[in-house]
Each structure stands twice: as C-alpha cells, then as structure tokens.
Design a protein around this motif. Structure first.
Motif, PDB file in Angstrom:
ATOM      1  N   SER A  60      -2.270  -0.916   2.455  1.00  0.00           N
ATOM      2  CA  SER A  60      -1.037  -1.569   2.055  1.00  0.00           C
ATOM      3  C   SER A  60      -1.044  -1.789   0.549  1.00  0.00           C
ATOM      4  O   SER A  60      -2.038  -2.237  -0.017  1.00  0.00           O
ATOM      5  CB  SER A  60      -0.882  -2.908   2.773  1.00  0.00           C
ATOM      6  OG  SER A  60       0.312  -3.529   2.357  1.00  0.00           O
ATOM      7  N   GLU A  62       1.552  -3.577  -0.810  1.00  0.00           N
ATOM      8  CA  GLU A  62       2.273  -4.836  -0.989  1.00  0.00           C
ATOM      9  C   GLU A  62       2.454  -5.483   0.386  1.00  0.00           C
ATOM     10  O   GLU A  62       2.330  -4.800   1.410  1.00  0.00           O
ATOM     11  CB  GLU A  62       3.627  -4.583  -1.628  1.00  0.00           C
ATOM     12  CG  GLU A  62       4.511  -3.649  -0.820  1.00  0.00           C
ATOM     13  CD  GLU A  62       5.791  -3.303  -1.542  1.00  0.00           C
ATOM     14  OE1 GLU A  62       6.351  -4.183  -2.197  1.00  0.00           O
ATOM     15  OE2 GLU A  62       6.218  -2.150  -1.437  1.00  0.00           O
ATOM     16  N   PRO A  63       2.735  -6.765   0.420  1.00  0.00           N
ATOM     17  CA  PRO A  63       2.923  -7.425   1.713  1.00  0.00           C
ATOM     18  C   PRO A  63       4.015  -6.744   2.530  1.00  0.00           C
ATOM     19  O   PRO A  63       5.071  -6.369   1.996  1.00  0.00           O
ATOM     20  CB  PRO A  63       3.339  -8.849   1.312  1.00  0.00           C
ATOM     21  CG  PRO A  63       2.752  -9.043  -0.042  1.00  0.00           C
ATOM     22  CD  PRO A  63       2.814  -7.697  -0.703  1.00  0.00           C
ATOM     23  N   GLY A  64       3.747  -6.555   3.785  1.00  0.00           N
ATOM     24  CA  GLY A  64       4.727  -5.981   4.695  1.00  0.00           C
ATOM     25  C   GLY A  64       4.814  -4.473   4.648  1.00  0.00           C
ATOM     26  O   GLY A  64       5.702  -3.890   5.285  1.00  0.00           O
ATOM     27  N   ALA A  65       3.929  -3.818   3.909  1.00  0.00           N
ATOM     28  CA  ALA A  65       4.031  -2.365   3.750  1.00  0.00           C
ATOM     29  C   ALA A  65       2.810  -1.644   4.321  1.00  0.00           C
ATOM     30  O   ALA A  65       2.504  -0.519   3.915  1.00  0.00           O
ATOM     31  CB  ALA A  65       4.201  -2.013   2.280  1.00  0.00           C
ATOM     32  N   MET A  66       2.136  -2.271   5.259  1.00  0.00           N
ATOM     33  CA  MET A  66       0.936  -1.646   5.800  1.00  0.00           C
ATOM     34  C   MET A  66       1.296  -0.376   6.559  1.00  0.00           C
ATOM     35  O   MET A  66       2.257  -0.331   7.315  1.00  0.00           O
ATOM     36  CB  MET A  66       0.212  -2.617   6.729  1.00  0.00           C
ATOM     37  CG  MET A  66      -1.177  -2.161   7.078  1.00  0.00           C
ATOM     38  SD  MET A  66      -2.245  -3.508   7.631  1.00  0.00           S
ATOM     39  CE  MET A  66      -1.371  -4.137   9.028  1.00  0.00           C
ATOM     40  N   GLU A  67       0.493   0.675   6.325  1.00  0.00           N
ATOM     41  CA  GLU A  67       0.740   1.953   6.994  1.00  0.00           C
ATOM     42  C   GLU A  67      -0.572   2.701   7.156  1.00  0.00           C
ATOM     43  O   GLU A  67      -1.567   2.399   6.488  1.00  0.00           O
ATOM     44  CB  GLU A  67       1.733   2.797   6.189  1.00  0.00           C
ATOM     45  CG  GLU A  67       1.229   3.121   4.793  1.00  0.00           C
ATOM     46  CD  GLU A  67       2.282   3.826   3.952  1.00  0.00           C
ATOM     47  OE1 GLU A  67       3.431   3.932   4.376  1.00  0.00           O
ATOM     48  OE2 GLU A  67       1.911   4.279   2.850  1.00  0.00           O
TER      49      GLU A  67
END
Ligand code: FES
Length: 123
Positions: A60, A62-67
């Motif tokens: 990730s 940035e927060p909320g962008a985990m992939e």
C-alpha cells in the motif's frame, strides 16, 4: 560459480521447487516471467522454508489503497508462518531478518544459479 539446476519449462509457474545444488537445498520460484532462488532454510529456527506456500505480497502506498503486488512473491514458512519476500529474502514483518537468496539467470532455456549469496541473514 554458476550451477545449472534444470530446464525452465520443467518448473511450474507460481510454485516453489526444491533443488539441490552443491549440497545446498534451494527453492526455485518461477513467477510469471521471473525466476528467483531462495535457500530452504528459514531465518527463524532453520525450518524448511521452501515447503511453505507462495502468494503475492500485499502493498500500500497510502491508506485505503492496499493491493496485491503481483510481481512480488512472498513465501510463508510452514513451521511458524514467518513470511519472506522472495525477491530480496527480507522478512515482511521485519526487514532486519532475511534468508539467503541467489542470483538467477536463464540462458538457452536453462536456469543457472550463482551460488555466491546475495544476502546474508541480518540477525
Ligand atoms: S522456522 Fe520458519 S517460521 Fe519458524
């Protein structure tokens, strides 16, 4: 010293195959267009790391962008679950720990390992 460990086509994509080269057990990971080599010796308690499972690494920026990072295989040790990035040998949870990795070349369809270690265990 380069050691020929086999024909690329004999190694299944997305799997780790253990070979013996100069008396060392080494896991060969074929991962899409890449091939990696990692010692079958866990940095935790010397477990058989390469008998563990492979998966893409979660990353990730940035927060909320985990992939899933599809080009970044991680292997999880079957004994206690320590996970190592196969590209670098570094532990995912603490990069201060590492397993040995080896440079790999593919020439004329053959997998060649350079048995001079790329990295030493850091702890
Ligand atoms: S020996 Fe590999 S996690 Fe413990």
């Amino acid at each position: 010293m380069k050691v020929d460990v086999g024909q690329l086509d004999d190694f299944s994509d997305g799997e780790v195959t253990i070979v013996v080269a100069n008396g060392r057990e080494i896991g060969i990971v074929r991962w899409s267009d890449d091939v990696f080599a990692v010692a079958n010796l866990c940095a935790h308690q010397r477990g058989p790391l390469c008998r563990g499972s492979l998966s893409p690494r979660l990353e990730s920026r940035e927060p909320g962008a985990m992939e899933l990072a599809e080009g970044a295989p991680v292997i999880a040790c079957p004994w206690h679950g320590w996970e190592f990035d196969v590209r670098t040998g570094r532990a995912v949870w603490d990069e201060g720990y590492a397993v040995r990795t080896y440079p790999v070349q593919v020439e004329n369809g053959r997998i060649l390992l350079d048995l001079a270690p790329r990295r030493q265990a850091a702890r």
